[in-house]
Enzyme design. Sequence first.
Site, mmCIF file in Angstrom:
data_model
loop_
_atom_site.group_PDB
_atom_site.id
_atom_site.type_symbol
_atom_site.label_atom_id
_atom_site.label_comp_id
_atom_site.label_asym_id
_atom_site.label_seq_id
_atom_site.Cartn_x
_atom_site.Cartn_y
_atom_site.Cartn_z
ATOM 1 N N GLY A 7 -11.675 -3.511 -0.730
ATOM 2 C CA GLY A 7 -11.029 -3.183 0.536
ATOM 3 C C GLY A 7 -11.362 -1.784 1.010
ATOM 4 O O GLY A 7 -12.262 -1.114 0.487
ATOM 5 N N HIS A 15 -4.835 -4.094 7.831
ATOM 6 C CA HIS A 15 -5.895 -5.072 7.654
ATOM 7 C C HIS A 15 -7.179 -4.344 7.267
ATOM 8 O O HIS A 15 -7.848 -3.737 8.111
ATOM 9 C CB HIS A 15 -6.083 -5.886 8.945
ATOM 10 C CG HIS A 15 -7.044 -6.997 8.791
ATOM 11 N ND1 HIS A 15 -8.198 -7.079 9.534
ATOM 12 C CD2 HIS A 15 -7.037 -8.064 7.958
ATOM 13 C CE1 HIS A 15 -8.862 -8.162 9.162
ATOM 14 N NE2 HIS A 15 -8.184 -8.780 8.220
ATOM 15 N N THR A 48 0.850 -1.184 0.000
ATOM 16 C CA THR A 48 0.000 0.000 0.000
ATOM 17 C C THR A 48 0.885 1.233 0.000
ATOM 18 O O THR A 48 1.885 1.297 0.702
ATOM 19 C CB THR A 48 -0.923 0.027 1.234
ATOM 20 O OG1 THR A 48 -1.794 -1.097 1.168
ATOM 21 C CG2 THR A 48 -1.737 1.304 1.289
ATOM 22 N N THR A 53 -3.089 2.060 5.955
ATOM 23 C CA THR A 53 -2.639 0.778 5.440
ATOM 24 C C THR A 53 -2.845 -0.255 6.536
ATOM 25 O O THR A 53 -2.880 0.096 7.713
ATOM 26 C CB THR A 53 -1.163 0.820 4.991
ATOM 27 O OG1 THR A 53 -0.810 -0.434 4.417
ATOM 28 C CG2 THR A 53 -0.230 1.133 6.152
#
Length: 161
Positions: free
Chosen positions: A36, A59, A6, A57
């Site tokens: 996401g 999970h 990311t 950035t």
Amino acid sequence: KMGHDTVGAVAVDVDGNVAAATSTGGITYGMPGRVGDSPLVGLGCLADNSLGALSATGHGESIMRMALGTRILLGAAGGANGITIEQAVHDGLESMRARVGGHGGIIAVLPDGSFAIDFSTERMAWGLATVAEQGKGSLSQSEQLVGGGTMQVGIDAPPKE
């Protein structure tokens, strides 16, 4: 190959206008069609001239469940209750870890130019460039930029003043 790719950016100009961008390679072995946090405004990426700018950035599912970007910038809005952007970012990451077990990293800037870089992951590469006035001192690991200001980069720890 396991990805950690990311890339995020936040910026503020001299008039307090903010911008944010986040690009991600997604999650390794993610479900086909998975969306996401990065493209969902207010979660992993947010820019609002009244609040600030943020890129996240980590999970993505945890970031989405916590509405992390919005939660952090509202927490620091106008210095409400004396909360700085640094504290709001730290609190947001800690809350995400405690509530849903997620880890991540944040870069954020407010319209007044105050900023935060923090992460709950093992490491996060980051860079910072400012047009700070001379005489304010320099940050550790910084370099003077042509035309004034400083630049600082790191990977294992947030910037230190």
